[in-house]
Design a protein around this motif. Structure first.
Motif, short mmCIF file in Angstrom:
data_model
loop_
_atom_site.label_atom_id
_atom_site.label_comp_id
_atom_site.label_asym_id
_atom_site.label_seq_id
_atom_site.Cartn_x
_atom_site.Cartn_y
_atom_site.Cartn_z
N PRO A 80 0.81 -1.16 -0.48
CA PRO A 80 -0.43 -0.13 0.10
C PRO A 80 0.79 1.13 -0.09
CG PRO A 80 -0.14 -1.13 2.76
CD PRO A 80 1.04 -1.96 1.31
N ARG A 81 0.02 2.28 -0.69
CA ARG A 81 0.71 3.69 -0.67
C ARG A 81 -0.02 4.54 -0.79
NH1 ARG A 81 5.29 1.12 0.32
NH2 ARG A 81 6.65 1.14 -0.62
N LEU A 82 0.29 5.41 -0.28
CA LEU A 82 -0.12 7.69 0.54
C LEU A 82 0.26 8.12 -1.26
CD1 LEU A 82 -0.75 7.24 3.81
CD2 LEU A 82 -2.26 6.88 2.41
N LEU A 83 -0.13 7.75 -2.47
CA LEU A 83 0.20 8.65 -3.80
C LEU A 83 0.37 9.65 -2.81
CD1 LEU A 83 -0.39 6.81 -6.78
CD2 LEU A 83 1.96 6.66 -5.76
N ALA A 84 1.17 10.83 -3.89
CA ALA A 84 1.24 12.47 -3.69
C ALA A 84 0.02 13.13 -4.64
CB ALA A 84 2.93 13.06 -3.65
N MET A 85 -0.21 13.99 -4.64
CA MET A 85 -1.01 14.52 -4.93
C MET A 85 -0.49 15.06 -6.93
SD MET A 85 -3.17 18.24 -4.54
CE MET A 85 -4.91 18.80 -5.41
N TRP A 86 -0.90 14.98 -7.49
CA TRP A 86 -0.32 14.94 -9.02
C TRP A 86 0.40 13.98 -8.86
CZ3 TRP A 86 -1.49 19.52 -7.18
CH2 TRP A 86 -3.27 20.49 -7.77
N GLY B 33 -4.66 15.42 13.54
CA GLY B 33 -4.79 14.29 14.45
C GLY B 33 -4.48 12.78 13.19
N GLY B 34 -4.41 12.72 12.23
CA GLY B 34 -3.51 11.69 10.78
C GLY B 34 -4.05 12.30 9.96
N ILE B 35 -4.68 11.23 9.17
CA ILE B 35 -4.60 10.66 7.69
C ILE B 35 -6.31 10.55 7.47
CG2 ILE B 35 -4.17 10.15 5.41
CD1 ILE B 35 -1.68 11.67 6.56
N GLU B 36 -7.06 11.07 6.83
CA GLU B 36 -8.04 10.11 6.28
C GLU B 36 -7.99 9.92 5.41
OE1 GLU B 36 -11.85 13.60 7.00
OE2 GLU B 36 -11.50 13.13 4.74
N ALA B 37 -8.61 9.26 5.27
CA ALA B 37 -8.50 7.84 4.01
C ALA B 37 -10.00 7.14 3.29
CB ALA B 37 -7.79 6.66 4.08
N LEU C 140 -11.83 -2.70 1.46
CA LEU C 140 -10.91 -2.84 1.49
C LEU C 140 -10.60 -4.22 2.79
CD1 LEU C 140 -8.99 0.22 1.58
CD2 LEU C 140 -9.24 -1.19 -0.61
N SER C 141 -9.77 -4.82 2.76
CA SER C 141 -9.97 -5.94 3.23
C SER C 141 -8.95 -5.31 4.96
CB SER C 141 -8.47 -6.64 3.22
OG SER C 141 -7.28 -6.32 2.91
N ALA C 142 -8.86 -6.31 6.44
CA ALA C 142 -8.46 -5.43 6.61
C ALA C 142 -7.38 -5.56 7.17
CB ALA C 142 -8.81 -6.71 7.93
N GLY C 143 -6.55 -6.69 6.37
CA GLY C 143 -5.09 -6.53 6.20
C GLY C 143 -4.30 -4.85 5.43
N ALA C 144 -5.62 -5.14 4.39
CA ALA C 144 -5.12 -3.36 3.30
C ALA C 144 -4.93 -2.44 4.20
CB ALA C 144 -6.01 -3.57 2.21
N TRP C 145 -6.06 -1.91 4.85
CA TRP C 145 -6.25 -1.17 5.94
C TRP C 145 -4.48 -0.90 7.41
CZ3 TRP C 145 -8.72 2.57 5.04
CH2 TRP C 145 -10.37 2.89 4.55
N GLU C 146 -4.44 -2.54 8.03
CA GLU C 146 -3.54 -2.28 8.38
C GLU C 146 -2.42 -2.03 7.54
OE1 GLU C 146 -2.76 -6.05 9.62
OE2 GLU C 146 -4.85 -6.22 10.70
N GLY C 147 -2.08 -1.65 6.13
CA GLY C 147 -0.68 -1.46 5.85
C GLY C 147 -0.86 0.32 5.15
N LEU C 148 -2.27 0.50 5.10
CA LEU C 148 -2.52 1.60 5.18
C LEU C 148 -2.14 2.66 6.00
CD1 LEU C 148 -5.79 2.10 2.54
CD2 LEU C 148 -3.25 2.89 1.51
#
Length: 382
Positions: free
Chosen positions: A269-275, A323-327, A333-341
């Protein structure tokens, strides 16, 4: 050889350092990913944070302050950061597009300027910008000899066409709202069709190294170079390229020996940058962005939102909040995907805290309009 959509996806991720963060320096990373789209000052930092193991933003500051990585108008007529050694050939490759798109823009002509006017004022402008100058200083120079200050559109078109680098004016990032410019250390050839044609072939090969396999349409999308010129450059390169076939029969080109990972290789999983460039570099964006989500990620005015990458594909969007990152996930998504994010969000939140915790706050209006979300979570920052 027919290549599957998942192999295309994994090849892009591997070449863009998104299958695994790699222990490389910032300058090598910038060269390997070819270019970082850079109109939002914090996004290149987030892009490199996603790609470099142990990324230290101070090293990127140093590369930008020392003009080893430079910021200028290039591909797609927008700001990019590229390695200084690449700038000249990339700018020559983009010359017909920049000249046509800026010096022949109807707004430029309506303000009383022609391409000949721009050609005449460039020598003095570039000489004056041998040392960093503010945008106001250079705009005033452009207006000398005219009947009063030039229209904002004139200065915008001239500065985007001229071989100028943006001089850092940060913090919190290297570039802020103030603008300063300096003449490129190696000036590209302007209005030289032969130089531009040769340079476009170099740029397209570099594109294939960083984004391939890809079609002629993909190459034209990445550069905004006229399709005719792209085809001519591909013909020049073709003997040294591998020719593949997409699942739909599209002809794809690649460089020999480039990575083609198996489609089942895990993608973190990745949190890609804007653009982020992987969201923009193809005519067929389904390689990364499922068609159903394209208009959610790439908005009507071109804003390309920071995206959740799950199993190699855009699965939602994210933004920093208190307080964090709103996803926001567009499908369950699976539990594993949420854990990775969540792990990525904790690390990214810690990274942003030292610079600009709400780096994309000015784009909150897209969230105010809402998304067809399957689930939204605020993932705690580290």
């Amino acid at each position: 050889m027919v290549i599957t959509p998942r192999v295309l996806n994994r090849s892009t991720l591997a070449r863009q350092l998104l299958l695994a963060r790699e222990p490389v320096g910032v300058e090598e990373a910038v060269r390997r990913v070819v270019a970082l789209q850079a109109q939002q000052p914090g996004s290149p930092y987030v892009a490199l944070w996603n790609r470099i193991a142990g990324f230290e933003p101070e090293r990127f500051d140093e590369a930008l302050n020392g003009f080893r990585v430079v910021r200028s108008t290039l591909m797609r007529l927008t700001l990019h950061q590229v390695h200084a050694d690449d700038y000249r050939v990339f700018r020559e490759a983009m010359e017909p597009t920049l000249r046509g798109g800026r010096l022949h823009d109807p707004r430029f002509a309506a303000a009383g300027f022609t391409s000949a006017d721009a050609d005449a004022l460039l020598p003095g402008l570039l000489a004056h910008a041998a040392e960093a100058r503010t945008g106001a200083e250079l705009r005033e120079l452009v207006g000398r000899g005219r009947d009063g200050p030039v229209a904002p559109v004139v200065w915008r078109m001239v500065r985007q066409y001229a071989p100028l680098w943006h001089a850092p004016t940060g913090p919190p990032w290297a570039f802020g709202s103030a603008q300063s410019f300096v003449t490129a250390a190696e000036r590209p050839a302007l209005a030289d069709p032969e130089a531009s044609a040769a340079a476009l072939a170099v740029l397209l090969r570099r594109y294939l190294e960083g984004f391939g396999p890809a079609s002629v349409a993909d190459m034209a999308q990445f550069t905004t170079a006229p399709r005719r010129l792209v085809r001519e450059a591909v013909r020049v390169l073709e003997e040294g390229l591998v020719r593949l076939e997409g699942a739909d029969g599209t002809v794809l080109y690649d460089v020999p020996g480039a990575p083609l990972p198996d489609g089942e290789v895990p993608a973190p999983p990745r949190l890609l940058a804007m653009w982020d460039s992987v969201l923009l570099a193809y005519a067929d964006r389904s390689r990364i962005v499922p068609p159903a989500y394209r208009k959610l990620v790439v908005r009507v005015n071109g804003d390309t939102l920071p995206a959740l990458l799950v199993d190699g594909y855009a699965a939602g969007v994210w933004r920093p909040v208190g307080g964090g990152i709103e996803a926001t996930a567009f499908h369950p998504l699976s539990a594993g995907a949420w854990e990775g994010l969540a792990a990525e969000a904790a690390a990214l939140g810690g990274f942003l805290a030292a610079r600009d915790p709400l780096v994309y706050r000015r784009y909150d209006h897209w969230w105010a309009k809402g998304f067809p979300a399957a689930e939204t979570r605020v993932l705690p920052a580290g």
